[in-house]
Design a protein around this motif. Structure first.
Motif, PDB file in Angstrom:
ATOM      1  N   SER A  53      47.934  25.716  35.698  1.00 56.73           N
ATOM      2  CA  SER A  53      47.722  24.695  36.693  1.00 56.73           C
ATOM      3  C   SER A  53      46.168  25.035  37.082  1.00 56.73           C
ATOM      4  O   SER A  53      45.698  26.296  36.699  1.00 56.73           O
ATOM      5  CB  SER A  53      48.648  25.137  38.007  1.00 56.73           C
ATOM      6  N   GLU A  54      45.533  24.267  37.719  1.00 54.65           N
ATOM      7  CA  GLU A  54      44.096  24.427  38.230  1.00 54.65           C
ATOM      8  C   GLU A  54      43.976  25.781  38.977  1.00 54.65           C
ATOM      9  O   GLU A  54      42.752  26.231  39.013  1.00 54.65           O
ATOM     10  CB  GLU A  54      43.445  23.273  38.771  1.00 54.65           C
ATOM     11  N   ASP A  55      45.153  26.256  39.725  1.00 52.90           N
ATOM     12  CA  ASP A  55      44.714  27.363  40.663  1.00 52.90           C
ATOM     13  C   ASP A  55      45.434  28.533  39.932  1.00 52.90           C
ATOM     14  O   ASP A  55      45.935  29.548  40.448  1.00 52.90           O
ATOM     15  CB  ASP A  55      45.149  27.205  41.655  1.00 52.90           C
ATOM     16  N   PHE A  56      45.631  28.466  38.618  1.00 56.59           N
ATOM     17  CA  PHE A  56      46.013  29.585  37.713  1.00 56.59           C
ATOM     18  C   PHE A  56      45.485  31.002  38.067  1.00 56.59           C
ATOM     19  O   PHE A  56      46.304  32.125  38.278  1.00 56.59           O
ATOM     20  CB  PHE A  56      46.189  29.386  36.163  1.00 56.59           C
ATOM     21  N   THR A  57      44.092  30.911  38.055  1.00 53.06           N
ATOM     22  CA  THR A  57      43.509  32.224  38.168  1.00 53.06           C
ATOM     23  C   THR A  57      43.751  32.771  39.789  1.00 53.06           C
ATOM     24  O   THR A  57      43.742  33.928  39.854  1.00 53.06           O
ATOM     25  CB  THR A  57      41.794  32.079  37.964  1.00 53.06           C
ATOM     26  N   ARG A  58      43.731  31.823  40.691  1.00 49.66           N
ATOM     27  CA  ARG A  58      43.947  32.234  42.256  1.00 49.66           C
ATOM     28  C   ARG A  58      45.430  32.955  42.129  1.00 49.66           C
ATOM     29  O   ARG A  58      45.466  33.888  42.558  1.00 49.66           O
ATOM     30  CB  ARG A  58      43.952  31.317  42.940  1.00 49.66           C
ATOM     31  N   LEU A  59      46.066  32.123  41.867  1.00 47.45           N
ATOM     32  CA  LEU A  59      47.748  32.411  41.713  1.00 47.45           C
ATOM     33  C   LEU A  59      48.014  33.760  40.916  1.00 47.45           C
ATOM     34  O   LEU A  59      48.848  34.732  41.430  1.00 47.45           O
ATOM     35  CB  LEU A  59      48.643  31.396  41.311  1.00 47.45           C
ATOM     36  N   ALA A  60      47.450  33.815  39.657  1.00 48.06           N
ATOM     37  CA  ALA A  60      47.468  35.315  38.973  1.00 48.06           C
ATOM     38  C   ALA A  60      47.044  36.309  39.995  1.00 48.06           C
ATOM     39  O   ALA A  60      47.751  37.458  40.019  1.00 48.06           O
ATOM     40  CB  ALA A  60      46.626  35.195  37.736  1.00 48.06           C
ATOM     41  N   GLY A  61      45.773  36.322  40.625  1.00 47.25           N
ATOM     42  CA  GLY A  61      45.257  37.195  41.479  1.00 47.25           C
ATOM     43  C   GLY A  61      46.348  37.630  42.455  1.00 47.25           C
ATOM     44  O   GLY A  61      46.346  38.851  42.818  1.00 47.25           O
ATOM     45  N   VAL A  62      46.952  36.788  43.012  1.00 50.31           N
ATOM     46  CA  VAL A  62      48.070  36.822  44.029  1.00 50.31           C
ATOM     47  C   VAL A  62      48.898  37.722  43.603  1.00 50.31           C
ATOM     48  O   VAL A  62      49.375  38.833  44.412  1.00 50.31           O
ATOM     49  CB  VAL A  62      48.530  35.717  44.867  1.00 50.31           C
ATOM     50  N   LEU A  63      49.455  37.485  42.562  1.00 52.41           N
ATOM     51  CA  LEU A  63      50.619  38.055  41.913  1.00 52.41           C
ATOM     52  C   LEU A  63      50.440  39.349  41.346  1.00 52.41           C
ATOM     53  O   LEU A  63      51.223  40.555  41.568  1.00 52.41           O
ATOM     54  CB  LEU A  63      51.612  37.308  41.008  1.00 52.41           C
ATOM     55  N   LEU A  64      49.291  39.675  40.646  1.00 53.18           N
ATOM     56  CA  LEU A  64      48.693  40.893  40.262  1.00 53.18           C
ATOM     57  C   LEU A  64      48.261  41.794  41.367  1.00 53.18           C
ATOM     58  O   LEU A  64      48.166  42.938  41.204  1.00 53.18           O
ATOM     59  CB  LEU A  64      47.756  40.685  39.015  1.00 53.18           C
ATOM     60  N   GLU A  65      47.882  41.225  42.517  1.00 50.48           N
ATOM     61  CA  GLU A  65      47.585  42.106  43.578  1.00 50.48           C
ATOM     62  C   GLU A  65      45.927  42.501  43.199  1.00 50.48           C
ATOM     63  O   GLU A  65      45.455  43.561  43.722  1.00 50.48           O
ATOM     64  CB  GLU A  65      48.372  43.252  43.991  1.00 50.48           C
ATOM     65  N   HIS A  66      45.435  42.074  41.961  1.00 51.36           N
ATOM     66  CA  HIS A  66      43.908  42.236  41.811  1.00 51.36           C
ATOM     67  C   HIS A  66      43.568  41.138  41.154  1.00 51.36           C
ATOM     68  O   HIS A  66      44.323  40.065  40.495  1.00 51.36           O
ATOM     69  CB  HIS A  66      43.912  43.412  41.062  1.00 51.36           C
ATOM     70  N   SER A  67      42.217  40.991  40.841  1.00 49.17           N
ATOM     71  CA  SER A  67      41.669  39.738  40.020  1.00 49.17           C
ATOM     72  C   SER A  67      42.094  40.045  38.305  1.00 49.17           C
ATOM     73  O   SER A  67      42.209  41.141  38.000  1.00 49.17           O
ATOM     74  CB  SER A  67      40.242  40.001  39.827  1.00 49.17           C
TER      75      SER A  67
END
Lengths: 271, 271
Positions: free
Chosen positions: A244-258
């Motif tokens: 999804s286009e916001d993959f990187t954003r969402l991954a950051g949310v769930l990993l709690e870091h970039s």
């Protein structure tokens, strides 16, 4: 000693909270993550389909010569655990048993609340497992279907009104009812742990199913000599079946870091 | 005169609001609905996949000898409209053009707000179509990603706090900014129309894309002699690629009345 990577998979990106837990528990291990973002959600699909998808993912992960497989997905852990084990050829860890064992150890009064998606709550997998250990436990379950879309759309910070309102709606009827242990039975829910803890009160213990799985895997792999002897931080490779286009954003949310690692889209249907 | 059924399809159950619109516009027509509940959502999938899925569904609907096909899905209407037309062999109606034509007729000041899912807003399909008619229109777009899960989990009634809070978050910044027309660019959103109208204020016109498609189809089919001459209420057949356990509840929410018709799960992948 074994320097091969550990494989982790989920129906989507929620399992990245398990990667976060593994970073803390086993920081030197290389990790291969597969998220089936093109076919998420699994909870509404038939068991045959879930088994087929899981077997494809195991074949994909075996291509990396993984030394263990962690199933971060509640649905797969409940429906296809045996099939994954049969095909994996390496130790497999699911998400339900470690959380249940932790809850059973933690509870004082035997009153346990399971929070999960509608599919997880309907499956009854946590209740059944709890009752195998504690036949007299009082197990209550609550589907929290808005928690995943809330987290995925950025509503999780302290003071977020929408997240607070939803959490109160799901949890208020359990306050003061003797619940002493809450299982966070969905990989997204650790992102809401502070909010859930605040509402349920300080006497209530939260069990994070992903963390418990990571701890269980660490102990079992240590016993079998499967841990790495490297001392640098492990590398992370992420594979998804669709971006999804916001993959990187969402991954950051769930990993709690970039996000920091190799990322690739793969055609899982060919496995 | 033509007594064959009309086919309607969507990636999920949202298109049932189009069935509701057709009940009002063409109450004597037989309707065949297909909802791809086993493969929803489409918005995150690649264009090739969406074309393939749409072609399977058209083959499925042609098996009922439908006299027209209505695409209730915004993603398919934007990505695979030509492919569906090429394969259908009968008139095809999409959801974007009728809504845009209605908005362009309705707007007084040329200030139009498009509400949709993240995928629809990212596609820019509504903006592009509006600018073909009104190059100087001021088009603003807002993704409202929580509206679908809110509706699907029962949060839509007047006074529902979660729905109100989410709607204020999405809409407040557009109040008093000259917007005179709002396109409800997602099939779920008509369920929230009262709430959206209340927040945006009485001077703002709401355009329901599903209703506009139903009206457009009715006019075009009448011109081509494709309407039925029966006088009893039309029958409705519903097909889905997977059941969720709350299918009947959710269908009732989106139809705004209880489901009444034949329901069957079908294996769409074999088409």
């Amino acid at each position: 000693m074994d320097n091969r990577p550990i494989g982790v998979f989920d129906s989507g990106l929620g399992g990245l909270t398990v990667i976060r837990a593994l970073e803390r528990t086993l920081p030197h291990e290389d990790l291969i993550y597969f998220g089936d973002t093109g076919r998420v959600p699994y909870g509404t699909k038939g068991n045959d389909t879930i088994v087929k998808y899981s077997e494809q993912i195991v074949r994909f992960l075996r291509g990396f010569d993984v030394k263990a497989i962690l199933i971060a997905c509640n649905t797969v852990s409940s429906v296809a655990f045996e099939e994954v084990c049969a095909q994996a050829g390496v130790p497999v860890f699911g998400v339900v048993e470690p959380a249940v064992e932790a809850a059973v150890r933690t509870t004082r009064g035997g009153e346990i609340l399971v929070l999960g998606t509608s599919a997880t709550v309907r499956s009854g997998a946590y209740e059944q497992a709890i009752h195998r250990y504690l036949p007299d436990a009082g197990v209550r379950s609550r589907a929290c279907p808005l928690f995943v879309p809330l987290v995925e759309n950025g509503h999780f910070a302290a003071g977020d009104q929408l997240a607070e309102l939803a959490a109160h709606e799901y949890l208020d009827s359990f306050i003061g009812q003797g619940v002493d242990t809450v299982i966070l039975g969905c990989t997204h829910y650790p992102i809401l742990r502070s909010l859930i803890a605040k509402i349920m009160g300080g006497q209530v213990e939260l069990v994070d199913s992903g963390c418990e799985m990571a701890v269980r895997a660490a102990v079992a792999m240590d016993e079998r000599g499967l841990l790495t002897d490297r001392e640098e931080p492990g590398r992370q490779n992420f594979y998804v079946s669709d971006y999804s286009e916001d993959f990187t954003r969402l991954a950051g949310v769930l990993l709690e870091h970039s996000l920091a690692g190799y990322v690739e889209k793969t055609n899982i249907e060919k496995y």
